[in-house]
Scaffold this active site. Structure first.
Site, PDB file in Angstrom:
ATOM      1  CD  GLU A  69     -10.080   4.263  17.603  1.00  0.00           C
ATOM      2  OE1 GLU A  69      -9.359   4.359  16.589  1.00  0.00           O
ATOM      3  OE2 GLU A  69     -11.213   4.737  17.668  1.00  0.00           O
ATOM      4  CE  LYS A  92      -0.285   6.958  14.283  1.00  0.00           C
ATOM      5  NZ  LYS A  92       0.571   6.327  13.256  1.00  0.00           N
ATOM      6  CG  ASP A 123       3.499   0.724  11.479  1.00  0.00           C
ATOM      7  OD1 ASP A 123       3.238   1.681  10.719  1.00  0.00           O
ATOM      8  OD2 ASP A 123       4.661   0.374  11.759  1.00  0.00           O
ATOM      9  CE1 TYR A 143      -8.348   5.429  10.701  1.00  0.00           C
ATOM     10  CE2 TYR A 143      -7.262   3.300  10.945  1.00  0.00           C
ATOM     11  CZ  TYR A 143      -7.346   4.536  10.348  1.00  0.00           C
ATOM     12  OH  TYR A 143      -6.441   4.888   9.387  1.00  0.00           O
ATOM     13  CE  LYS A 196       4.813   8.089  15.468  1.00  0.00           C
ATOM     14  NZ  LYS A 196       4.612   7.329  14.268  1.00  0.00           N
ATOM     15  CB  CYS A 200      35.042   7.479  -5.029  1.00  0.00           C
ATOM     16  SG  CYS A 200      33.527   6.567  -5.423  1.00  0.00           S
ATOM     17  CB  CYS A 240      34.943   5.387  -9.541  1.00  0.00           C
ATOM     18  SG  CYS A 240      34.863   7.064  -8.911  1.00  0.00           S
ATOM     19  CB  CYS A 258      32.214  10.270  -5.735  1.00  0.00           C
ATOM     20  SG  CYS A 258      32.992   9.803  -7.283  1.00  0.00           S
ATOM     21  CB  CYS A 276      31.220   7.701  -9.868  1.00  0.00           C
ATOM     22  SG  CYS A 276      31.196   6.463  -8.566  1.00  0.00           S
TER      23      CYS A 276
HETATM   24  S1  IVH Z   1      -7.709   8.258  13.058  1.00  0.00           S
HETATM   25  C1  IVH Z   1      -8.459  12.412  11.616  1.00  0.00           C
HETATM   26  N1  IVH Z   1      -7.257   5.928  14.176  1.00  0.00           N
HETATM   27  O1  IVH Z   1      -2.397   6.854  11.609  1.00  0.00           O
HETATM   28  C2  IVH Z   1      -8.148  11.124  12.207  1.00  0.00           C
HETATM   29  N2  IVH Z   1      -5.738   6.682  12.526  1.00  0.00           N
HETATM   30  O2  IVH Z   1      -1.367  10.116  11.186  1.00  0.00           O
HETATM   31  C3  IVH Z   1      -7.687  10.159  11.213  1.00  0.00           C
HETATM   32  N3  IVH Z   1      -3.925   5.111  12.018  1.00  0.00           N
HETATM   33  O3  IVH Z   1      -3.372   8.484   8.690  1.00  0.00           O
HETATM   34  C4  IVH Z   1      -6.928   9.055  11.741  1.00  0.00           C
HETATM   35  N4  IVH Z   1      -4.556   3.541  13.431  1.00  0.00           N
HETATM   36  O4  IVH Z   1      -3.370   5.930   8.707  1.00  0.00           O
HETATM   37  C5  IVH Z   1      -6.832   6.843  13.287  1.00  0.00           C
HETATM   38  N5  IVH Z   1      -7.005   3.864  15.230  1.00  0.00           N
HETATM   39  C6  IVH Z   1      -6.587   4.769  14.338  1.00  0.00           C
HETATM   40  C7  IVH Z   1      -5.434   4.557  13.555  1.00  0.00           C
HETATM   41  C8  IVH Z   1      -5.036   5.555  12.645  1.00  0.00           C
HETATM   42  C9  IVH Z   1      -3.660   3.891  12.519  1.00  0.00           C
HETATM   43  C10 IVH Z   1      -3.106   5.814  11.008  1.00  0.00           C
HETATM   44  C11 IVH Z   1      -3.876   6.458   9.896  1.00  0.00           C
HETATM   45  C12 IVH Z   1      -3.547   7.930   9.956  1.00  0.00           C
HETATM   46  C13 IVH Z   1      -2.288   7.935  10.756  1.00  0.00           C
HETATM   47  C14 IVH Z   1      -2.199   9.168  11.633  1.00  0.00           C
END
Ligand code: IVH
Length: 673
Positions: free
Chosen positions: A115, A117, A119, A231, A318, A412, A415, A430, A435
Site C-alpha cells: 500500500e 505509506k 504521510d 488501512y 521508505k 555570541c 549579545c 553563549c 542573553c
Molecule cells: S499499517 C501495525 N498502513 O505509518 C501496522 N500504516 O510507522 C500499522 N501509515 O503509524 C500501520 N500509511 O501512521 C499502515 N498504508 C498504511 C500506512 C500506514 C501510513 C503510517 C501510520 C503508522 C506509520 C508506520
C-alpha cells in the site's frame, strides 16, 4: 407539511445528503453540483431549526460541534497502536521476506499486500454497532487523546456505516486505523493565506494536518480540507481471513480506502510494485513517503506477532529523500534557549517536496568541517521524512575562488558575550544566561504548542514583551494580568486581543503536570521523557527529592536526562521559578488516574501465558491506566489472573487458590466497557 411529513422529509434529506457525502468525499465522484448539494443541506438545516426534535446525532448537520474541547481525554488503546520497522532498499525487503518465511516455517512464496505509506497523522476510529463511538490519536501507542469532535467534521469519515450489519461478520465492536492528511495543493493555498495574515507557516502538510486534528475548536477543523485513508481493520471476527478482505469490508462499510494497493505473490513482485509507487509519487495530489508491505493472511499475521513496538508481519519501505541544488548565500548562527549555537544555511529559495525552502540546518561545526561547506557554494539539499531540510554536500567542491573556510563566530551573534564548548560536545554555547536569545527561546518553548500551548503568545509578542521589560522568565507570564492597561496601550494590540491573551494564559494553568514539566525546558527532557517522569514520580516534589540513580531507574530514562534533571533542581533561580509558577496555580502534581475504570480500580491482576493482541508490557500498562495493579505472582490477594495461550503454573495456582481467571477476550471486553 404535517408533522409526519416533516419527519419523513428530514429522514429523506439525511439519507440523500449522506449519500452525496459518500460519493463526493469517499468515492470522489460527485453526482450533483455544489449548489444543489448546498440547497439540500440548507433545507435540512431549516427543517431542524424549526423542529429541533427532528435532529438525530447522525444527521449530517451535526458534524460540526459547537463546543470547544477543553482538555483532550486520554483513552487507552484497546489494541496498541504499533509503528512499523523501516527498510530503505530492496535487500532489506528481501531480508524482511526471509524473516517472515522463517517465522512461518514456510519455503514457498508468501502473499503480501503493498500500500501507499500516506504521510499524515495516524488515527484510531472505534465503531460500536455501526456508529462512530470515538476517535483517538496515536499518543504513545498505549493510549491516545480523544479527538472525536474534530474527526467527525471530516465528511469522509462515516458517522454511521453505509452497509451494516454485514451478514457473516460480527463487526459490532471494531477499531479502524487510518491516516488523516491534507492534499499538497490545499496545503499550499492555506499556507499562502497564512502569509497574508502574518501567521506562522506550517512546515509541511503533515504538520498542518497534525496541528489541525488537535485544535480545540471543531469549527476551524471543519473549515480545513482534511481527508482520510483507512488501512487496517481490527476486530475479534475470525471469519475475515486476509488483510485484503478486510480492506474490501472497510469499503463496504463506507470507509475511504486507497485503491492503489496491490496483492503480490512473493517479494520480487513486491519490489516491482514499490519501484512503481516511487515513480508515481510525484504525480499524486498528496504526499507519500514510502510503501507499506503487509503479510496478507491474518492467521499468518497472528503467528508472526509483534516485537516491541512493531509487528513482524509488516514493514515500511521508505523512498529516497528528495534532493535539489541551490546557492548557499550565507551561514548564520542561531542561538537557542540553552544558549547553543546552531549554524543555519540561508539559501536561494528553491521548491522541494511540497514547499519552498530558503533555510536549512547545518547541524554543527563538525558537520560543516566534514563536508567543507562555505558561503557562496552551490549545495545539495535534501528533505527526508523529517521536517527540517538539510545540506547534504557541496555540489562543486573543486570550484575556484571559494570563500574562506567557515569558522565559529568570535562571540555570541545575539549579545556579544564569549562562547564556550564543553569538552565532550560538538556544540558551542553563549556563556551569558541573560542573553536575550536564550530568554526569548525559553519563553517561546514554554508557550509553544507541545508545552503549555498559550495561544497568541508566539515569537513576535515574546520579542515585544521581553524588549519592553514586561517578562523575563516563564513565571512573569502570569503577572501580565497586572499590566493589562499597559498592554492595551501597546501599538497594534487592542482590548479584545489583550483579553484573549490573558484568557489563554489563564487556561494554561489547567495543563497537566507532564506538560508543565516539559515546558520548564530542562535540558534533554523532551515531551516523551517529561511524560514518563511525571507518571513515575507523580509530583515535582518527589522528583526534586530523587537522586540521579533513582531517576535513571525510570523506564527509558538514561543517565544524561537524569543528571540534567538533578542539575536543574540544584539551581536556585530554577527553584524560584517553580515556586512562583506554583503560586500562580500551575500543576506540579499529576492527577493520578483519569481513565480509571470501575472493574479495574484498586484490583490486583497477574498476567500469564502469551496474549495474542497485546505484549505483556502493553497489557500491564492498560491495567494500570485503568486503575488496576499488576503483580508478578499469584496469591490470595490476587483478584484476577489473565491467562493467554499456554499459561502454566500461575494458572494452576490461581485455580488452586480459587482466584478468578479471565481470558484475553474477556479482558479486552472489560477494557472496552
Ligand atoms: S499499517 C501495525 N498502513 O505509518 C501496522 N500504516 O510507522 C500499522 N501509515 O503509524 C500501520 N500509511 O501512521 C499502515 N498504508 C498504511 C500506512 C500506514 C501510513 C503510517 C501510520 C503508522 C506509520 C508506520
Amino acid at each position: 407539511m404535517a408533522g409526519k411529513d416533516f419527519r419523513g422529509r428530514a429522514e429523506e434529506l439525511r439519507r440523500i445528503i449522506t449519500d452525496h457525502d459518500y460519493s463526493y468525499y469517499v468515492l470522489t465522484q460527485p453526482k450533483i453540483s455544489d449548489y444543489d448539494y448546498d440547497m439540500l443541506v440548507k433545507e435540512l438545516e431549516e427543517l431542524e431549526r424549526k423542529h429541533p426534535q427532528l435532529i438525530t446525532p447522525d444527521s449530517p448537520t451535526q458534524r460540526v460541534g459547537k463546543d470547544l474541547t477543553k482538555v483532550f481525554n486520554e483513552i487507552p488503546h484497546v489494541y496498541p497502536m504499533l509503528s512499523l520497522a523501516n527498510s530503505y532498499d530492496e535487500n532489506e525487503l528481501r531480508d524482511f521476506d526471509r524473516r517472515v518465511r522463517e517465522g512461518l516455517g514456510q519455503e514457498s512464496e508468501v502473499e503480501y499486500v503493498v500500500e501507499y505509506k500516506i504521510d499524515g497523522v495516524s488515527i484510531n476510529l472505534c465503531y460500536k454497532d455501526g456508529l462512530l463511538s470515538y476517535a483517538t490519536t496515536r499518543g504513545d501507542g498505549a493510549s491516545g487523546e480523544e479527538v472525536t469532535a474534530n474527526v467527525k467534521t471530516l465528511r469522509s469519515v462515516p458517522v454511521k456505516f453505509r452497509e451494516y450489519p454485514l451478514s457473516g461478520y460480527d463487526l459490532s465492536d471494531i477499531h479502524i486505523r487510518g491516516e488523516i492528511y491534507m492534499e499538497t495543493g490545499d496545503f499550499r493555498r492555506l499556507n499562502d493565506e497564512r502569509v497574508e495574515k502574518g501567521e506562522k507557516l506550517f512546515a509541511n502538510p503533515r504538520n498542518f494536518a497534525a496541528g489541525t486534528v488537535k485544535m480545540q475548536d471543531p469549527k476551524i477543523v471543519a473549515s480545513r480540507p482534511l481527508k482520510i485513508f483507512v488501512y487496517y481493520l481490527l476486530s475479534r471476527e475470525g471469519a475475515i481471513k486476509t488483510h485484503s478482505d478486510g480492506l474490501v469490508i472497510l469499503k463496504r462499510l463506507g470507509m475511504r480506502v486507497n485503491d492503489a494497493y496491490k496483492i503480490c505473490k512473493g517479494i520480487e513482485e513486491v519490489i516491482d510494485v514499490c519501484r512503481g509507487f516511487e515513480e508515481s509519487r510525484e504525480s499524486l495530489p498528496y504526499e507519500i513517503d514510502g510503501a507499506v508491505i503487509k503479510v496478507n493472511s491474518l492467521p499468518f499475521q497472528r503467528t508472526l506477532g509483534s516485537i516491541a513496538k512493531s509487528p513482524r508481519w509488516a514493514v515500511a519501505y521508505k523512498f529516497k529523500a528528495k534532493q535539489e541544488r541551490t546557492l548557499l548565500r550565507k551561514i548564520t548562527w542561531q542561538v537557542g534557549r540553552t544558549g547553543a549555537l546552531t549554524p543555519v544555511a540561508e539559501l536561494e529559495p528553491v521548491f522541494l517536496a511540497g514547499s519552498t525552502i530558503s533555510r536549512a540546518t547545518l547541524h554543527n561545526m563538525d558537520e560543516i568541517r566534514r563536508k567543507d561547506i562555505r558561503q557562496g557554494d552551490t549545495v545539495i539539499i535534501e528533505k527526508g521524512g523529517d521536517v527540517i531540510p538539510k545540506v547534504v554536500a557541496v555540489a562543486d567542491p573543486e570550484r575556484k575562488g571559494r570563500s574562506a573556510e567557515t569558522a565559529v563566530p568570535l562571540s555570541c551573534p545575539e549579545c556579544g558575550s564569549s562562547l564556550f564548548k564543553p569538552e565532550e560536545e560538538v556544540t558551542w554555547y553563549c556563556e551569558n544566561s541573560d542573553c536575550p536569545a536564550q530568554i526569548k527561546g525559553k519563553l517561546e518553548h514554554f508557550a509553544s504548542r507541545g508545552a503549555l500551548d498559550i495561544e497568541g503568545l508566539g515569537e513576535s509578542l515574546i520579542d515585544l514583551f521581553v524588549d519592553r521589560g514586561f517578562i523575563r522568565t516563564p513565571a512573569d507570564i502570569y503577572s501580565l494580568r497586572g499590566r493589562k492597561d499597559e498592554l492595551i496601550q501597546l501599538e497594534r494590540f487592542g482590548k479584545k486581543s489583550v483579553e484573549n491573551l490573558l484568557d489563554a494564559i489563564e487556561k494554561s494553568k489547567e495543563a497537566p503536570f507532564h506538560k508543565v514539566l516539559f515546558a520548564l525546558g530542562i535540558r534533554y527532557v523532551g515531551s516523551g521523557a517529561a511524560k514518563k517522569l511525571a507518571d513515575h514520580f507523580g509530583s515535582v516534589d518527589a522528583m526534586m527529592n530523587a537522586n540521579a540513580e533513582e531517576i535513571s531507574t525510570v523506564h527509558e530514562i538514561g543517565e544524561s536526562i537524569s543528571q540534567s534533571v538533578v542539575n536543574y533542581f540544584k539551581e536556585e533561580h530554577n527553584l524560584e521559578i517553580i515556586k512562583r509558577l506554583r503560586a500562580a496555580g500551575l500543576r506540579f502534581e499529576g492527577k493520578k488516574e483519569t481513565a480509571s475504570k470501575e472493574f479495574f480500580a484498586g484490583k490486583t491482576f497477574v498476567l500469564t501465558g502469551s496474549l495474542e493482541k497485546h505484549s505483556r508490557d502493553d497489557a500491564a500498562a492498560l491495567i494500570e491506566k485503568s486503575g488496576g495493579k499488576v503483580s508478578s505472582s499469584v496469591s490470595k490477594k490476587t483478584d484476577y489472573v489473565i491467562a493467554g495461550e499456554s499459561a502454566g503454573s500461575k494458572l494452576q495456582k490461581a485455580n488452586d487458590l480459587g482466584v478468578k481467571v479471565l481470558s484475553e477476550e474477556e479482558f479486552i471486553k472489560r477494557l472496552e466497557e
